[in-house]
Scaffold this motif. Sequence first.
Motif, PDB file in Angstrom:
ATOM      1  N   LEU A 166       5.142   1.643   3.206  1.00 29.23           N
ATOM      2  CA  LEU A 166       4.844   2.367   4.436  1.00 29.23           C
ATOM      3  C   LEU A 166       4.954   1.509   5.688  1.00 29.23           C
ATOM      4  N   CYS A 167       4.618   0.243   5.553  1.00 31.38           N
ATOM      5  CA  CYS A 167       4.407  -0.542   6.777  1.00 31.38           C
ATOM      6  C   CYS A 167       5.666  -1.292   7.215  1.00 31.38           C
ATOM      7  N   ASP A 168       5.774  -1.478   8.526  1.00 35.92           N
ATOM      8  CA  ASP A 168       6.915  -2.194   9.072  1.00 35.92           C
ATOM      9  C   ASP A 168       6.662  -3.693   9.094  1.00 35.92           C
TER      10      ASP A 168
ATOM     11  N   VAL B 248      -1.680  14.635  -1.704  1.00 35.05           N
ATOM     12  CA  VAL B 248      -2.233  14.480  -0.361  1.00 35.05           C
ATOM     13  C   VAL B 248      -1.827  13.135   0.224  1.00 35.05           C
ATOM     14  N   ALA B 249      -1.862  12.084  -0.620  1.00 33.51           N
ATOM     15  CA  ALA B 249      -1.500  10.752  -0.135  1.00 33.51           C
ATOM     16  C   ALA B 249      -0.068  10.753   0.381  1.00 33.51           C
ATOM     17  N   GLU B 250       0.807  11.431  -0.358  1.00 30.80           N
ATOM     18  CA  GLU B 250       2.214  11.497   0.055  1.00 30.80           C
ATOM     19  C   GLU B 250       2.351  12.250   1.388  1.00 30.80           C
ATOM     20  N   GLU B 251       1.591  13.354   1.521  1.00 30.00           N
ATOM     21  CA  GLU B 251       1.608  14.121   2.782  1.00 30.00           C
ATOM     22  C   GLU B 251       1.179  13.254   3.958  1.00 30.00           C
ATOM     23  N   MET B 252       0.107  12.472   3.714  1.00 30.34           N
ATOM     24  CA  MET B 252      -0.419  11.645   4.797  1.00 30.34           C
ATOM     25  C   MET B 252       0.582  10.563   5.184  1.00 30.34           C
ATOM     26  N   LYS B 253       1.238  10.011   4.173  1.00 30.68           N
ATOM     27  CA  LYS B 253       2.227   8.971   4.444  1.00 30.68           C
ATOM     28  C   LYS B 253       3.355   9.518   5.320  1.00 30.68           C
ATOM     29  N   ASP B 254       3.824  10.706   4.957  1.00 28.73           N
ATOM     30  CA  ASP B 254       4.894  11.324   5.748  1.00 28.73           C
ATOM     31  C   ASP B 254       4.438  11.531   7.186  1.00 28.73           C
ATOM     32  N   MET B 255       3.180  11.992   7.295  1.00 30.09           N
ATOM     33  CA  MET B 255       2.649  12.267   8.620  1.00 30.09           C
ATOM     34  C   MET B 255       2.629  10.991   9.464  1.00 30.09           C
ATOM     35  N   LEU B 256       2.174   9.902   8.846  1.00 32.78           N
ATOM     36  CA  LEU B 256       2.097   8.640   9.591  1.00 32.78           C
ATOM     37  C   LEU B 256       3.487   8.186  10.032  1.00 32.78           C
ATOM     38  N   LYS B 257       4.463   8.347   9.133  1.00 35.56           N
ATOM     39  CA  LYS B 257       5.826   7.936   9.491  1.00 35.56           C
ATOM     40  C   LYS B 257       6.331   8.758  10.672  1.00 35.56           C
ATOM     41  N   LYS B 258       5.955  10.059  10.650  1.00 37.49           N
ATOM     42  CA  LYS B 258       6.423  10.953  11.721  1.00 37.49           C
ATOM     43  C   LYS B 258       5.828  10.554  13.080  1.00 37.49           C
ATOM     44  N   ILE B 259       4.566  10.158  13.076  1.00 40.80           N
ATOM     45  CA  ILE B 259       3.914   9.952  14.376  1.00 40.80           C
ATOM     46  C   ILE B 259       3.977   8.508  14.862  1.00 40.80           C
TER      47      ILE B 259
ATOM     48  N   LYS C  61       5.246   0.706  15.499  1.00 45.20           N
ATOM     49  CA  LYS C  61       5.252   0.073  14.178  1.00 45.20           C
ATOM     50  C   LYS C  61       3.956   0.367  13.426  1.00 45.20           C
ATOM     51  N   ILE C  62       4.080   0.418  12.109  1.00 43.29           N
ATOM     52  CA  ILE C  62       2.869   0.477  11.290  1.00 43.29           C
ATOM     53  C   ILE C  62       2.629  -0.930  10.740  1.00 43.29           C
ATOM     54  N   TYR C  63       1.443  -1.472  11.050  1.00 43.72           N
ATOM     55  CA  TYR C  63       1.104  -2.805  10.564  1.00 43.72           C
ATOM     56  C   TYR C  63       0.225  -2.678   9.317  1.00 43.72           C
TER      57      TYR C  63
END
Lengths: 231, 522
Positions: free
Chosen positions: A195-197, A165-176, A29-31
């Motif tokens: 972004l967060c769960d 870049v922010a969008e790229e990073m968000k995608d990356m976080l969702k992926k990992i 989960k992303i908090y």
Amino acid sequence: MELVIENLKKKFDKKEVLKGINFTFEKGKIYGLLGRNGAGKTTLFNCINEDLEIDDGSFYLNDNGKREIKAEDIGYVVSTPNVPEFLTGREFLKFFIDINKERINDLKTIDEYLDYIKIDKEDSKKLLKDYSHGMKNKMQMLINIISRPNILLLDEPLTSLDVVVAEEMKDMLKKIKKDHIIIFSTHIMELALDLCDEIVILNKGVLEKIDKENLDNEHYKNKIIDALKEE
Amino acid sequence: MLDTFKIAFKLKTTYKVNAIIFSLKRIPLIKKIVPDDWYNDVNIKTLGNVFNIFREIGTLFIGKIIYLFFMFMITSLFFENEEANYILHIFIFSTFIGTIYKNYLFESSNDNYYGVILMRMNAKEYGISNYIYYILRTFIGFMPLTIIGAILLNIPLYIGLLLPLFVVLSKITMMGINIVYANKTNKYEPLFNGVPSIVATVILCILAIVLPLFNIKISNNLFLIILFILTLTSIYSIKKIFEFKDYLKIYKTTLKNVNDFDKFNNEAVLRENTQKQIEYKVKYDSNKNGYAYFHDLFVKRHRKVLTKAVNIQSLILLGILVLAILLVVFVPESHDEINRVPLKYLPYFVFIMYYLNRGTVLTQSLFINCDHSMLTYRFFRRPSVILGLFKERLKTLIKLNLEPALIIAVGLPIILYLTGGTSNNLNYIVLFVSIISMSIFFSIHYLVMYYLLQPYNANTELKSGTYKIVQALTYLVCYYMIQIQVPTLIYGVCTIIFSVVYSIISLILVYKLAPKTFKIRN
């Protein structure tokens, strides 16, 4: 796997910033950690990263049994990116891979990693001191996720990045996220909701989860703001 | 306008008092006594204000006393015993020069930055009211001094009374010229700026000094005429000064270099200078791996302050050694004197080794350009990484320090031998080994202190009191070593034993403690 925090306390001089944090963060989960200015978000991160001595309480990993958190369990992305200015991006990456080889599961080549965060070849040969803020931030993020630490602490990592870049990073976080416990502090409500769960607020020195229940985004937002406003 | 001035003055006082409290809070020991609420303490603020008033009064005269004293000295230098005759002439030209450099409005200062730019006070009211205050201060400050001066030098009293008026009228006239110039050109800079100001200064200096040498000087009557003209020009200037609207533009132009307030802080300057040490050339690459790779690149990109600096040091030492050898070879009479140096003055070499040491430079660059950012990465604080890099760094520091040390260590026995030798051959070996062990001792000492006490915080401020004390102690011990009078053999052997024991203990401490102590301070 869980990150368990029990009764964590921290004060500066007479000011009690963290007054007994009790919380369990789960893997996958992303908090979103929200709190007003000066609420102690960075202090909490610094405590978990052992940059600060805590006054009381404990925190540990629960991975089919309680175990101590080791340095390699934590990746901490601070809001102002810190990179060794005397190295090029490529060299920094090489050094990191060199000393972490046996910890990295699916080791890729340096070029693959650079492609992953979209830093082109020319730039990768420049000294990090000449990188823009956003590029430094990407390097910092990359270094922190390559070795797949169990816990990722992100202190307002997207605030100063351009939209792409922010969008790229968000995608990356969702992926990992499935492999990590990710705690993401931010001031931007929309980002947290998007972004967060889970949304967790730090107010008056304690952590509190705000349940979404079956509220729509607008009502949920109001609920969060009301919780933050509580004195 | 008076209100604006009052607010500006209060603002200035407040931040000056705060600055005093702030600097008190940075002194070890004293900072423990100074509570946070001093900033809010009415009594402390009152005390600060009183202090500030005294300072305003003090600065009213001090600068001017020094100024007049220097003027008298210069007059004396050229026209001894005739000062009274020429000082008026020199004073007049000196005042003209002063109007170029000290004329308030175009000077950049923190006061103006806080007042006009940060607090957005009305620039015109702020500028004019403060200018009036400046002119009054100048007038009042000069008055007693010029009267006393006139009496002391036996110059007519009316001259002494009129001189302060002359100064302020000159300043106002120059200000008027600048305002008219700014209005015409939209440049918002003083007319005499950069090269023109230097040219004007040189011309005025020549007129001040050279004319009297040809017996031409401004007489008392001519002075009165100049004063009359300046009165007319000042009236016109005052009109212009009040009509002028674009004071804000003047402030923005003169303050454009001031707004980077970081520049006023020592740590920021240190950080900037240290960052400039990084040199990047493609050829400074490394074929090593891991810690060695990382550290190798660090050393190569800091060649300027590390290897290059040490090479220069070594060259100088080598030069001294060669000179000494030449002296010994060609001037046999010097043998007795020089023979004593290596043996008797060995204790002095502790001090020399202390100064040659690169430990401070290396640890500072390491922190600012490397560890400062790397320590935020948790992997960098794994015990294996800390100790792996420690080894690499220690090797480098020892190597750097050994280069000049070797020249001394080899040089001393050679000189001893060439000047007649010694009764005990063991002395040669002791000389060599003790210099080498001192050098290694200092290398280990500095790096171990850095790892055990890591004294800097995230803003690269030196935070650890213990570190400062250890630094001071190191210096004192080295200094004390000079006083010691024991036979060289015993002294040398003691140095060697001490260095070895100290090194072993401190390395054990680093291996045990550094993973805990090596982090950024709060």
